[in-house]
Design an enzyme around this catalytic site. Structure first.
Site, PDB file in Angstrom:
ATOM      1  N   ARG A 227      15.275  28.928  64.461  1.00 58.06           N
ATOM      2  CA  ARG A 227      14.253  29.079  63.414  1.00 58.06           C
ATOM      3  C   ARG A 227      14.625  28.393  62.113  1.00 58.06           C
ATOM      4  NH1 ARG A 227      14.728  33.922  65.696  1.00 58.06           N
ATOM      5  NH2 ARG A 227      13.112  34.412  67.214  1.00 58.06           N
TER       6      ARG A 227
ATOM      7  N   LYS B 241       9.045  15.972  55.119  1.00 62.05           N
ATOM      8  CA  LYS B 241       8.289  15.888  56.375  1.00 62.05           C
ATOM      9  C   LYS B 241       9.200  15.460  57.517  1.00 62.05           C
ATOM     10  CE  LYS B 241       3.787  14.598  54.465  1.00 62.05           C
ATOM     11  NZ  LYS B 241       2.732  13.568  54.510  1.00 62.05           N
TER      12      LYS B 241
ATOM     13  N   GLU C   7       6.971  -0.674  51.932  1.00 60.99           N
ATOM     14  CA  GLU C   7       6.900   0.644  51.277  1.00 60.99           C
ATOM     15  C   GLU C   7       7.455   0.564  49.851  1.00 60.99           C
ATOM     16  OE1 GLU C   7       5.330   3.035  52.853  1.00 60.99           O
ATOM     17  OE2 GLU C   7       5.555   2.604  54.990  1.00 60.99           O
TER      18      GLU C   7
ATOM     19  N   LYS D  31       8.322   8.777  44.489  1.00 59.97           N
ATOM     20  CA  LYS D  31       7.995   9.772  45.510  1.00 59.97           C
ATOM     21  C   LYS D  31       8.453  11.157  45.062  1.00 59.97           C
ATOM     22  CE  LYS D  31       7.939  10.832  50.408  1.00 59.97           C
ATOM     23  NZ  LYS D  31       8.183  10.429  51.793  1.00 59.97           N
TER      24      LYS D  31
ATOM     25  N   GLU E 104       0.865  18.385  49.966  1.00 51.75           N
ATOM     26  CA  GLU E 104      -0.238  17.446  50.145  1.00 51.75           C
ATOM     27  C   GLU E 104      -1.606  18.101  50.036  1.00 51.75           C
ATOM     28  OE1 GLU E 104       0.796  14.497  53.001  1.00 51.75           O
ATOM     29  OE2 GLU E 104      -1.130  13.478  52.835  1.00 51.75           O
TER      30      GLU E 104
ATOM     31  N   ARG F 180      -0.379  14.142  46.359  1.00 53.83           N
ATOM     32  CA  ARG F 180       0.587  13.512  47.264  1.00 53.83           C
ATOM     33  C   ARG F 180      -0.065  12.433  48.124  1.00 53.83           C
ATOM     34  NH1 ARG F 180       5.643  16.270  50.663  1.00 53.83           N
ATOM     35  NH2 ARG F 180       6.223  14.341  51.699  1.00 53.83           N
TER      36      ARG F 180
ATOM     37  N   ASN G  38      -0.300   7.558  50.424  1.00 53.05           N
ATOM     38  CA  ASN G  38      -0.959   6.900  51.558  1.00 53.05           C
ATOM     39  C   ASN G  38      -1.554   5.553  51.189  1.00 53.05           C
ATOM     40  OD1 ASN G  38      -0.361   8.911  53.364  1.00 53.05           O
ATOM     41  ND2 ASN G  38      -2.218  10.069  52.890  1.00 53.05           N
TER      42      ASN G  38
ATOM     43  N   HIS H  30      -2.195   2.711  53.599  1.00 52.15           N
ATOM     44  CA  HIS H  30      -2.004   3.260  54.939  1.00 52.15           C
ATOM     45  C   HIS H  30      -3.306   3.522  55.696  1.00 52.15           C
ATOM     46  CE1 HIS H  30       2.152   3.542  53.783  1.00 52.15           C
ATOM     47  NE2 HIS H  30       2.493   4.047  54.951  1.00 52.15           N
TER      48      HIS H  30
ATOM     49  N   HIS I 288      -2.942   1.865  58.995  1.00 49.92           N
ATOM     50  CA  HIS I 288      -2.928   2.585  60.277  1.00 49.92           C
ATOM     51  C   HIS I 288      -3.931   1.980  61.248  1.00 49.92           C
ATOM     52  CE1 HIS I 288       0.028   5.556  59.701  1.00 49.92           C
ATOM     53  NE2 HIS I 288      -0.577   6.203  58.731  1.00 49.92           N
TER      54      HIS I 288
ATOM     55  N   HIS J  41       4.931  -1.273  61.473  1.00 47.52           N
ATOM     56  CA  HIS J  41       4.371  -0.410  60.438  1.00 47.52           C
ATOM     57  C   HIS J  41       4.356  -1.105  59.069  1.00 47.52           C
ATOM     58  CE1 HIS J  41       3.251   3.274  58.409  1.00 47.52           C
ATOM     59  NE2 HIS J  41       4.263   3.100  57.570  1.00 47.52           N
TER      60      HIS J  41
HETATM   61  N1  LIG Z   1       9.071  11.872  57.306  1.00 45.72           N
HETATM   62  C1  LIG Z   1       8.494  11.001  56.529  1.00 45.72           C
HETATM   63  O1  LIG Z   1       8.069  11.318  55.408  1.00 45.72           O
HETATM   64  C2  LIG Z   1       8.356   9.576  56.984  1.00 45.72           C
HETATM   65  C3  LIG Z   1       7.907   8.593  56.092  1.00 45.72           C
HETATM   66  C4  LIG Z   1       7.839   7.294  56.532  1.00 45.72           C
HETATM   67  C5  LIG Z   1       8.195   6.969  57.833  1.00 45.72           C
HETATM   68  N2  LIG Z   1       8.617   7.944  58.668  1.00 45.72           N
HETATM   69  C6  LIG Z   1       9.009   7.623  60.052  1.00 45.72           C
HETATM   70  O2  LIG Z   1      10.113   6.742  60.020  1.00 45.72           O
HETATM   71  C7  LIG Z   1      10.129   6.003  61.242  1.00 45.72           C
HETATM   72  C8  LIG Z   1      10.475   4.575  60.960  1.00 45.72           C
HETATM   73  O3  LIG Z   1      11.738   4.506  60.336  1.00 45.72           O
HETATM   74  P1  LIG Z   1      12.629   3.177  60.425  1.00 45.72           P
HETATM   75  O4  LIG Z   1      11.828   2.012  60.084  1.00 45.72           O
HETATM   76  O5  LIG Z   1      13.866   3.469  59.672  1.00 45.72           O
HETATM   77  O6  LIG Z   1      12.887   3.072  61.989  1.00 45.72           O
HETATM   78  P2  LIG Z   1      14.198   3.308  62.898  1.00 45.72           P
HETATM   79  O7  LIG Z   1      14.829   4.589  62.609  1.00 45.72           O
HETATM   80  O8  LIG Z   1      13.771   3.021  64.275  1.00 45.72           O
HETATM   81  O9  LIG Z   1      15.171   2.149  62.401  1.00 45.72           O
HETATM   82  C9  LIG Z   1      14.800   0.801  62.589  1.00 45.72           C
HETATM   83  C10 LIG Z   1      15.853   0.042  63.424  1.00 45.72           C
HETATM   84  O10 LIG Z   1      16.969  -0.248  62.581  1.00 45.72           O
HETATM   85  C11 LIG Z   1      18.174   0.236  63.181  1.00 45.72           C
HETATM   86  N3  LIG Z   1      19.046   0.596  62.063  1.00 45.72           N
HETATM   87  C12 LIG Z   1      18.843   1.558  61.140  1.00 45.72           C
HETATM   88  N4  LIG Z   1      19.792   1.512  60.201  1.00 45.72           N
HETATM   89  C13 LIG Z   1      20.628   0.488  60.534  1.00 45.72           C
HETATM   90  C14 LIG Z   1      21.793  -0.073  59.929  1.00 45.72           C
HETATM   91  N5  LIG Z   1      22.279   0.361  58.756  1.00 45.72           N
HETATM   92  N6  LIG Z   1      22.396  -1.101  60.570  1.00 45.72           N
HETATM   93  C15 LIG Z   1      21.887  -1.593  61.729  1.00 45.72           C
HETATM   94  N7  LIG Z   1      20.781  -1.117  62.322  1.00 45.72           N
HETATM   95  C16 LIG Z   1      20.161  -0.095  61.734  1.00 45.72           C
HETATM   96  C17 LIG Z   1      17.731   1.350  64.081  1.00 45.72           C
HETATM   97  O11 LIG Z   1      18.646   1.544  65.122  1.00 45.72           O
HETATM   98  C18 LIG Z   1      16.393   0.831  64.596  1.00 45.72           C
HETATM   99  O12 LIG Z   1      16.605  -0.041  65.658  1.00 45.72           O
HETATM  100  C19 LIG Z   1       8.792   6.183  61.879  1.00 45.72           C
HETATM  101  O13 LIG Z   1       8.937   6.987  63.018  1.00 45.72           O
HETATM  102  C20 LIG Z   1       7.968   6.883  60.825  1.00 45.72           C
HETATM  103  O14 LIG Z   1       7.011   7.744  61.368  1.00 45.72           O
HETATM  104  C21 LIG Z   1       8.699   9.234  58.271  1.00 45.72           C
HETATM  105 ZN   LIG Z   2       4.471   4.108  55.754  1.00 46.76          ZN
END
Ligand SMILES: NC(=O)c1ccc[n+]([C@@H]2O[C@H](COP(=O)([O-])OP(=O)(O)OC[C@H]3O[C@@H](n4cnc5c(N)ncnc54)[C@H](O)[C@@H]3O)[C@@H](O)[C@H]2O)c1
Ligand SMILES: [Zn+2]
Length: 448
Positions: free
Chosen positions: A214, A236, A278, A313, A323, A327, A331, A334, A338, A350
């Site tokens: 939990r 999130k 971003e 942020k 949100e 907040r 977006n 987006h 999207h 993305h």
């Molecule tokens: N929770 C939130 O508020 C929020 C906001 C925006 C995005 N997201 C989520 O984030 C995700 C995308 O994140 P991302 O773009 O970081 O993707 P990811 O975690 O897949 O990383 C991108 C790639 O880079 C590699 N990588 C990461 N750091 C590295 C480093 N220092 N050296 C070498 N390789 C490295 C990873 O292995 C992967 O292949 C999506 O799933 C999205 O939904 C969440």
């Molecule tokens: Zn985004």
């Protein structure tokens, strides 16, 4: 000789090396040093350099007549190389002691607090979790790329779960696997999950921490640009369903977020570019000063830049944690983004989709009279300079529109846009006439 020595020194930590201005012109040396180390570039205006050169020291490259012209040429030739270092410290009119103070300031870690989320953010070169005493059992969650590229960042004496890299790991299967491995590792209610990776890892491990017993505490160590400026901040967490992204999740903020920009030295270039979408979004929302710097061609990435972008942020999340209203400004870009991402079957990344969305939504703002003409072009130029696309291809405007959802036939679900009124000013809840939207979507399509 210089290169060999630099490569040898690059193996060391906790070392200050004063490089001659020519040392970093060598691509190998540059790659090696910037991959793991901080390079602070001391800069000065040509007139200042000229004055310093009159002190009698002979400079082989500037010897003879026409010293001034030679200096100007050298600076022009080297502008791209020197400009690529994010930390630039001006030295004009400053004493050595003042310059040292400025250099030390770049090395001082900064602390930000998202009060509404009880989230503490530590930002700085060299910050890490290795020396962190968390008390209670801990487990590290990371992905295979990060485990390989950033092996030294991962505490050696802590049980570690390595997830396959990529979005495909944000599933119930991986969530179940993590939960069961938490049990095996002896994690209990006093324990802490340490997520070291990009947004996929922080989203997945964060949700696992939210639901395990939990809810247990977790620490985020974002390693991608996107995770540093976006995913790890604000609470999130989530996983995907075949029906759509992030459909299952929870608000469960990491208690501590540890951000070290040096980790980005191993991030693949296309991931950096994607994250920049971003960054530009946050700059448009709330850091006009940085937006203008990007317009002038300055490279993003100084610790100051991270602090400014994250602050956007942080402030918004604190005013509207769950949100209910404001907040939503996050977006920006987006809604159309999207649509493009989904209509492409997620073939468009993305960040690229968000870039296209930022330009499209700025155009909507212009067409509806919210923004003055030229805004979309300005935003587009900054994105293109980062290597991001501003138009889509391979699908129709109707397909993008359909993927955006909420068509006008369904009552009560009209699309409301977040639109930029100017750089630094964003309006939420804007309804756009359908024909205007369709015209802009059609303009965003690259003629094939
Ligand atoms: N929770 C939130 O508020 C929020 C906001 C925006 C995005 N997201 C989520 O984030 C995700 C995308 O994140 P991302 O773009 O970081 O993707 P990811 O975690 O897949 O990383 C991108 C790639 O880079 C590699 N990588 C990461 N750091 C590295 C480093 N220092 N050296 C070498 N390789 C490295 C990873 O292995 C992967 O292949 C999506 O799933 C999205 O939904 C969440
Ligand atoms: Zn985004």
């Amino acid at each position: 000789v210089e290169r060999d020595l630099c490569l040898e020194l690059a193996r060391d930590d906790h070392l200050v090396v004063a490089l001659g201005a020519g040392a970093l012109l060598d691509a190998d040396t540059r790659a090696r040093l910037t991959r793991q180390h901080l390079v602070v570039c001391l800069i000065a205006r040509p007139a200042t350099l000229q004055r310093r050169l009159q002190s009698g020291v002979t400079r082989p490259l500037l010897a003879g007549r026409d010293g001034r012209a030679k200096l100007a040429r050298l600076l022009t030739d080297r502008a791209t190389v020197y400009g690529a270092f994010a930390e630039q410290v001006p030295t004009d009119g400053r004493t050595p002691a003042q310059v040292v103070t400025d250099v030390l300031a770049t090395l001082t870690s900064r602390h930000l607090r998202v009060r509404s989320m009880r989230q503490h953010i530590v930002l700085g070169y060299g910050v890490g979790v290795t020396a962190l005493d968390l008390g209670g059992p801990t487990v590290v969650v990371t992905d295979e790329n990060v485990a390989r590229c950033q092996a030294t960042r991962i505490p050696a004496d802590v049980p570690r779960i390595v997830v396959p890299a990529g979005e495909a790991s944000k599933t119930f299967d991986q969530l179940a696997r993590l939960s069961r491995e938490f049990v095996a590792a002896g994690l209990d209610r006093r324990g802490t999950v340490i997520a070291i990776g990009g947004g996929v890892i922080t989203d997945l491990a964060g949700l696992a921490a939210a639901t395990f017993m939990r809810g247990v505490r977790w620490v985020a160590v974002p390693t991608s640009l996107l995770a540093m400026v976006d995913a790890s901040i604000g609470g999130k967490t989530g996983i995907d369903l075949p029906e759509g992204k992030n459909l299952v999740g929870a608000f469960h903020p990491a208690a501590l977020v540890v951000i070290d920009p040096l980790v980005l030295g191993t991030l693949p270039a296309e991931e950096w570019t994607s994250g920049m979408a971003e960054v530009v979004k946050h700059a448009v929302i709330g850091v006009p000063r940085l937006f203008r710097a990007l317009e002038r061609g300055r490279r993003f990435g100084a610790v100051e830049d991270f602090a400014a972008i994250i602050e956007v942020k942080r402030a918004i999340v604190d005013r509207d944690p769950f949100e209910r209203g404001e907040r939503e400004v996050l977006n920006l870009g987006h809604t159309i983004g999207h649509g493009v991402e989904a209509a492409s079957g997620y073939a468009v990344r993305h960040g690229e989709a968000v870039a296209i969305g930022l330009v499209g939504e700025a155009r909507l703002a212009e067409r509806t009279g919210l923004a003055r003409g030229g805004l979309a072009a300005r935003i587009g130029r900054v994105l293109e300079a980062q290597g991001l696309p501003t138009r889509y291809s391979g699908m129709s405007a109707q397909e993008v529109r359909a993927a955006m959802g909420a068509d006008k036939k369904k009552r009560g679900t009209r699309l409301r846009f977040v639109l930029p009124a100017a750089i630094g000013r964003v309006t939420i809840g804007v309804e756009v006439p359908e024909p205007t939207l369709m015209r802009v979507l059609a303009e965003l399509r690259k003629p094939s």
